[in-house]
Motif scaffolding. Structure first.
Motif, short mmCIF file in Angstrom:
data_model
loop_
_atom_site.label_atom_id
_atom_site.label_comp_id
_atom_site.label_asym_id
_atom_site.label_seq_id
_atom_site.Cartn_x
_atom_site.Cartn_y
_atom_site.Cartn_z
N PRO A 175 0.73 -1.25 -0.06
CA PRO A 175 0.08 -0.08 0.02
C PRO A 175 0.83 1.02 -0.25
CG PRO A 175 -0.91 -1.43 1.60
CD PRO A 175 0.44 -2.25 1.13
N VAL A 176 1.92 1.07 0.67
CA VAL A 176 2.77 2.53 0.74
C VAL A 176 3.28 2.74 -0.47
CG1 VAL A 176 4.63 3.72 1.96
CG2 VAL A 176 3.14 1.86 3.19
N GLN A 177 3.86 1.60 -0.96
CA GLN A 177 4.72 1.81 -2.42
C GLN A 177 3.56 2.34 -3.56
OE1 GLN A 177 7.31 -1.64 -3.36
NE2 GLN A 177 7.55 -1.16 -5.47
N THR A 178 2.43 1.55 -3.50
CA THR A 178 1.49 2.09 -4.50
C THR A 178 1.39 3.62 -4.12
OG1 THR A 178 0.63 -0.18 -4.27
CG2 THR A 178 -0.69 1.66 -5.30
N LEU A 179 1.12 3.98 -3.22
CA LEU A 179 0.79 5.40 -2.99
C LEU A 179 1.87 6.17 -3.34
CD1 LEU A 179 -0.97 7.65 -1.41
CD2 LEU A 179 0.20 7.24 0.55
N MET A 180 3.25 5.74 -3.22
CA MET A 180 4.16 6.46 -3.76
C MET A 180 4.55 6.64 -5.15
SD MET A 180 7.11 6.07 -0.36
CE MET A 180 8.03 7.54 -0.86
N LEU B 258 11.42 22.13 -0.29
CA LEU B 258 11.85 22.27 -1.74
C LEU B 258 10.67 21.66 -2.62
CD1 LEU B 258 15.18 20.12 -1.38
CD2 LEU B 258 14.84 22.49 -1.50
N GLY B 259 9.46 21.74 -1.91
CA GLY B 259 8.40 21.42 -2.72
C GLY B 259 7.82 19.94 -2.88
N TYR B 260 8.54 19.20 -2.08
CA TYR B 260 7.98 17.78 -1.94
C TYR B 260 7.23 17.61 -0.89
CZ TYR B 260 12.38 16.56 -4.66
OH TYR B 260 13.33 16.77 -5.76
N GLU B 261 6.48 16.53 -0.83
CA GLU B 261 5.28 16.02 0.12
C GLU B 261 5.69 15.02 1.18
OE1 GLU B 261 1.87 15.60 -1.96
OE2 GLU B 261 1.69 17.40 -3.04
N VAL B 262 5.09 14.82 2.29
CA VAL B 262 5.20 13.88 3.33
C VAL B 262 3.98 13.23 3.56
CG1 VAL B 262 6.06 13.23 5.46
CG2 VAL B 262 7.18 14.79 4.14
N TRP B 263 3.59 11.89 3.50
CA TRP B 263 2.36 11.35 3.64
C TRP B 263 2.57 10.34 4.64
CZ3 TRP B 263 -2.46 11.42 0.33
CH2 TRP B 263 -2.21 12.66 -0.60
N ALA B 264 1.21 10.17 5.37
CA ALA B 264 0.98 8.61 5.98
C ALA B 264 -0.13 7.89 5.16
CB ALA B 264 0.25 9.19 7.43
N CYS B 265 0.23 6.48 5.08
CA CYS B 265 -0.70 5.48 4.61
C CYS B 265 -1.38 4.68 5.68
CB CYS B 265 0.26 4.71 3.68
SG CYS B 265 -0.70 3.37 2.89
N GLY B 266 -2.71 4.96 5.60
CA GLY B 266 -3.40 4.22 6.76
C GLY B 266 -3.88 2.89 6.42
N GLU B 267 -3.46 2.34 5.00
CA GLU B 267 -3.73 1.17 4.59
C GLU B 267 -2.61 0.01 5.07
OE1 GLU B 267 -5.37 1.09 0.42
OE2 GLU B 267 -4.34 3.03 0.59
N SER B 268 -1.67 0.49 5.52
CA SER B 268 -0.52 -0.37 6.08
C SER B 268 -0.24 -0.30 7.56
CB SER B 268 0.70 -0.14 5.16
OG SER B 268 1.92 -0.73 5.67
N THR B 269 -0.11 -1.43 8.36
CA THR B 269 0.27 -1.39 9.78
C THR B 269 1.30 -2.11 10.17
OG1 THR B 269 -2.07 -0.91 10.09
CG2 THR B 269 -1.15 -1.76 12.09
N VAL B 270 2.06 -1.33 11.19
CA VAL B 270 3.33 -2.37 11.60
C VAL B 270 2.97 -2.07 13.19
CG1 VAL B 270 4.71 -2.22 9.70
CG2 VAL B 270 4.94 -0.51 11.44
N TYR B 271 3.95 -2.87 14.00
CA TYR B 271 3.89 -2.76 15.65
C TYR B 271 5.20 -2.36 16.00
CZ TYR B 271 -0.73 -4.79 14.89
OH TYR B 271 -2.11 -4.81 14.56
N HIS B 272 5.26 -1.35 16.86
CA HIS B 272 6.67 -0.85 17.28
C HIS B 272 6.82 -1.09 18.83
CE1 HIS B 272 9.41 2.77 17.91
NE2 HIS B 272 10.25 1.69 17.50
N VAL B 273 7.89 -1.89 19.25
CA VAL B 273 8.25 -2.15 20.70
C VAL B 273 8.54 -0.58 21.45
CG1 VAL B 273 9.67 -3.20 22.32
CG2 VAL B 273 8.95 -4.45 20.18
N GLY B 274 9.29 0.00 20.71
CA GLY B 274 9.78 1.34 21.24
C GLY B 274 10.74 1.35 22.38
#
Length: 341
Positions: A103-108, A210-226
């Motif tokens: 999902p993230v790769q497709t969005l980008m 520089l005119g680029y964009e940053v996004w979040a993709c809600g179609e993908s999920t991972v789990y982080h210990v932190g």
């Protein structure tokens, strides 16, 4: 040429590699996986070599933190392997899920102007809650304080689908960060002086100028210990967070902004947070905040040069979050992203 390369930077992270690397390999979709080791002393490299022969190992000569470590690892990758379209910078303490990449790769792929993106980051321990490092995409308020959809200060929302959309955000988390490889190298990568914490926010700020964009993709999920390298209660983490927040604010704030007024206001608010640490008996964190401010002031000549260079390169105007997240959270009692916006 591979479209995507997964790069895991590690320092004494053998346990996390044992726990989470099998899932990364199982769900890598035939993309190469690299482990970049920052001169670990815990047998990480021999362990990976013996147990995961498909993994490509990059041995770094020293531990330069997240920022310098990834800069060195990705420079090595570019020099010795074919450059992919995307890097996935993945913490060693992240559990990936089936189908997390696509999902993230497709969005980008759909929007070439997106140069950084993250999936939803949920807690490994409390799996229905968003995790501290990034949650569902981050923002920066007008004083340089950071917060996320799904996590504001110490309030963590339950994920019930409220952030399943794909949307533009201000910063994407370094815990699981997809970046366009060519843009990463063209912009010089992370500011290595940050060492760890907020270097990815600084980079996201810079690329948007520089005119680029940053996004979040809600179609993908991972789990982080932190807290895999520095625990959340570690005074060194307090020092890095407070110092790097000030470094980032000074470097990137617009030329026509009320910069020194904001720095003074930050001094007062950071002092107030020191009182809270003191009441909790965490005097080492108080000292860390004091150290952070003195380290910031000592860096001002270098920061001023960086600030001027960035202003000369800037081609786009960007908008920070107009409200004070501190005021909204602590005074008005608004605890979630939905309440605040």
């Amino acid at each position: 040429m591979s479209t995507l390369a997964i790069v895991i930077l590690t320092y004494n992270g053998q346990k996390f590699l044992a726990d989470f690397l099998p899932a990364v390999l199982a769900h890598a979709d035939s993309n190469p996986v690299y482990v970049a080791d920052s001169a670990s002393t815990d047998n990480s490299v021999p362990f990976v070599r013996a147990n995961f022969p498909a993994v490509r190992i990059i041995e770094l000569p020293r531990n330069e933190g997240y920022a310098g470590g990834y800069n060195a690892a990705l420079a090595h990758l570019r020099a010795n392997y074919e450059l992919p379209t995307y890097y996935v910078l993945l913490n060693s303490d992240v559990e990936v899920t089936p189908g997390w990449l696509r999902p993230v790769q497709t969005l980008m792929d759909t929007n070439p102007n997106i140069v950084a993106c993250q999936p939803k980051i949920r807690s490994y321990q409390q799996r229905d809650l968003f995790e501290h490092a990034g949650a569902a995409g981050g923002f920066v308020d007008w004083l340089g304080y950071v917060f996320c959809r799904g996590r504001v200060f110490a309030t963590f929302e339950t994920d019930h689908g409220q952030y399943n959309d794909n949307r533009r955000v201000f910063w994407a988390t370094g815990a699981c960060l997809f970046v366009r490889a060519d843009v990463f190298h063209e912009t010089g990568g992370f500011d290595a002086s940050f060492f760890a914490h907020m270097e990815e926010i600084d980079w996201c700020w810079r690329v948007q100028r520089l005119g680029y964009e940053v996004w979040a993709c809600g179609e993908s999920t991972v789990y982080h210990v932190g807290g895999g390298t520095l625990q959340k209660s570690n005074p060194q983490k307090t020092y890095l967070n407070y110092r790097n927040s000030l470094l980032m604010l000074y470097k990137n704030w617009p030329a026509d902004g009320w910069l020194w007024g904001k720095i003074l206001f930050r001094l007062l608010l950071d002092g107030a947070s020191s009182v809270l640490f003191l009441k909790a008996g965490q005097w080492r964190d108080v000292l860390a905040i004091i150290r952070a401010h003195f380290a910031f002031y000592a860096r001002l000549p270098q920061l001023h040069r960086q600030r001027r260079a960035l202003q000369q390169q800037q081609t786009a105007t960007i908008q920070l979050f107009a409200k004070s997240i501190v005021w909204q959270y602590f005074v008005k009692g608004k605890k979630t992203f939905g309440e605040i916006v």
